[in-house]
Design an enzyme around this catalytic site. Sequence first.
Site: not given
Ligand code: OAD
Length: 243
Positions: A72, A75, A107-109, A124, A152, A194, A218
């Site tokens: 982390y 990141r 997103n956590v950013d 998240h 802690c 995704s 997407n």
């Molecule tokens: P993913 O990595 O699963 O999906 C990212 C999506 O963004 C994909 O479908 C890509 O096609 C799309 N993508 C890539 N570049 C892009 C762009 N420039 N513009 C738009 N879309 C683009 O990420 P999340 O869906 O956020 O959770 O994942 C969900 C959760 O899974 C996260 O919050 C995290 C992860 O494991 C935890 O860590 C609990």
Amino acid sequence: MTGHPATEVKKLAEALNTSVHTVVLTGAGISAESGLATFRDPQDGLWAKYRPEDLATPEAFTRDPKMVWQWYEWRRAKLRQAKPNPGHDALTALQDRVLAFTLITQNVDGLHQQAGSRDVIEFHGNITRTVCSNAPCTGKWQHGDEREPPICPVCNADLRPDVVWFGEGIPEGAMSASLTALATCDLFISVGTSSMVYPAAGMAQQVAANGAVIAEVNPNATPLSSHADIVIAQPAGKPCRRL
Ligand code: OAD
């Protein structure tokens, strides 16, 4: 089959004009153009290089807190070099152009907030915050504690990043604020996710059952694409800017 991006953007602009409550759900893809890796992209995604069960579960942290903490930290270092991109900026602009607007992010950013978005629901958590791993202890990181992980000051347990790991629940405040927003949502826009991780992935289905219009931005197809009314198959920056 999706329409031409320009036609789909126009459809979304029209839907925004008539929407009473727009809810946007973002995922890692919205921050891709800021240089941050997504999770599931086959080449550069974090889960293509690392195993989530080694780094993003409570069990992994119990097993090897130092390794998880350092991942982390790595990141966080990447995040310090990143800035909001036109996709974040466009969503910030949108918040004042529709009647009611809610932004939920997986997103956590913190880049939406950096771009000026208000009242962002962090589904998240946030990687820049640290909490005690011994909940409900509310002990906080103390300046100068450089241990990995830091400890802690209240209960001596390890401190951890304030993010949701696999197998954990969504923070209560984020969940209830999301449910409240979804109840009155008539336009739902999924950007850069995704649509594979629940419960966030279930939001579109939930609002569609109430008659909301569903849009997706997407470049790649997801499980949501075939159910969406509007699909903009492009990276988020360009169409968001046009909107
Ligand atoms: P993913 O990595 O699963 O999906 C990212 C999506 O963004 C994909 O479908 C890509 O096609 C799309 N993508 C890539 N570049 C892009 C762009 N420039 N513009 C738009 N879309 C683009 O990420 P999340 O869906 O956020 O959770 O994942 C969900 C959760 O899974 C996260 O919050 C995290 C992860 O494991 C935890 O860590 C609990």
